[in-house]
Design an enzyme around this catalytic site. Structure first.
Site, PDB file in Angstrom:
ATOM      1  CB  CYS A   1       2.174  -0.351  -2.425  1.00 45.74           C
ATOM      2  SG  CYS A   1       3.219   1.097  -2.632  1.00 45.74           S
TER       3      CYS A   1
HETATM    4  C1  BEZ Z   1       0.594   4.265  -3.326  1.00 43.77           C
HETATM    5  O1  BEZ Z   1       1.000   3.114  -3.246  1.00 43.77           O
HETATM    6  O2  BEZ Z   1      -0.552   4.509  -3.660  1.00 43.77           O
HETATM    7  C2  BEZ Z   1       1.513   5.400  -3.045  1.00 43.77           C
HETATM    8  C3  BEZ Z   1       2.494   5.285  -2.063  1.00 43.77           C
HETATM    9  C4  BEZ Z   1       3.330   6.349  -1.816  1.00 43.77           C
HETATM   10  C5  BEZ Z   1       3.206   7.532  -2.518  1.00 43.77           C
HETATM   11  C6  BEZ Z   1       2.222   7.638  -3.513  1.00 43.77           C
HETATM   12  C7  BEZ Z   1       1.387   6.565  -3.775  1.00 43.77           C
END
Ligand code: BEZ
Length: 208
Positions: A45
């Site tokens: 994210c």
């Molecule tokens: C991420 O942004 O890396 C992420 C967030 C939630 C679950 C898996 C990955």
């Protein structure tokens, strides 16, 4: 609620990282790139919000306003945005909806219970100035979006609208476009003075 291409994007008012926002009023006469992410302070994210900020000029050139969403709070967004700015070498200027009760995420079917019952998957809605949903994409939490593809599909939608054409596989701006079968030969001569290549009666390619 499942939303389809051609539906009116549901309106909502919500708190965001830049203040209270009414979705339809905020879109105004522009397009919207409305996208969700699972959570603040997470790695994928962080890169996606950073990339969106880095592409601010590219979105603006297409009259597209980005709007993020996660089920975190405004306070969390504001703290995390500082991290995004610092780590991704950018300045996040666009709003991110704070949706801790999942109200907007549920409205847009961004919560997929097999992934999480409290966090959004990576949904994309491209919405036009009439507030019509023109394109949707959904990615799982572990898989990042390709922002070149997001800009490309916006270009395809806007080109199709402007010229009444369709776009072939792997089209990129400047490439040949398809004259729809609904356009008669007589009409095609008026609309596409450059002519076209007709491989089959239903497959006519022209350069704009
Ligand atoms: C991420 O942004 O890396 C992420 C967030 C939630 C679950 C898996 C990955």
């Amino acid at each position: 609620m499942s939303l389809h291409i051609g539906d009116t994007a549901p309106d909502f008012t919500a708190e965001t990282s830049t203040g209270t926002l009414n979705f339809h009023s905020w879109i105004g006469t522009d397009w919207a790139f409305f996208f969700s992410h699972p959570g603040d302070f997470t790695p994928v994210c962080t890169t996606e919000i950073g990339r969106t900020a880095q592409l601010a000029d590219a979105f603006a050139a297409r009259n597209v306003k980005p709007l993020g969403l996660s089920t975190d709070t405004v306070a969390e967004h504001l703290k995390w945005i500082k991290d995004v700015d610092e780590t991704q070498h950018t300045t996040v200027m666009f709003p991110i909806v704070a949706d801790p009760d999942c109200r907007v995420a549920r409205l847009y079917d961004m919560i997929h219970d097999h992934e999480s019952t409290t966090a959004a998957v990576r949904s994309v809605f491209i919405i036009d100035p009439k507030k019509t949903i023109r394109l949707t994409m959904t990615y799982p939490m572990n898989v990042e979006r390709n922002f070149a593809e997001i800009l490309r599909v916006i270009d395809a939608l806007q080109t199709d609208d402007a010229h009444g054409v369709a776009t072939p596989a792997d089209w990129t701006p400047g490439g040949a476009v398809i004259i729809p079968t609904s356009v008669t030969t007589d009409k095609a001569h008026q609309l596409f003075p450059n002519g076209w290549t007709e491989t089959r009666p239903y497959l006519r390619l022209t350069v704009l």
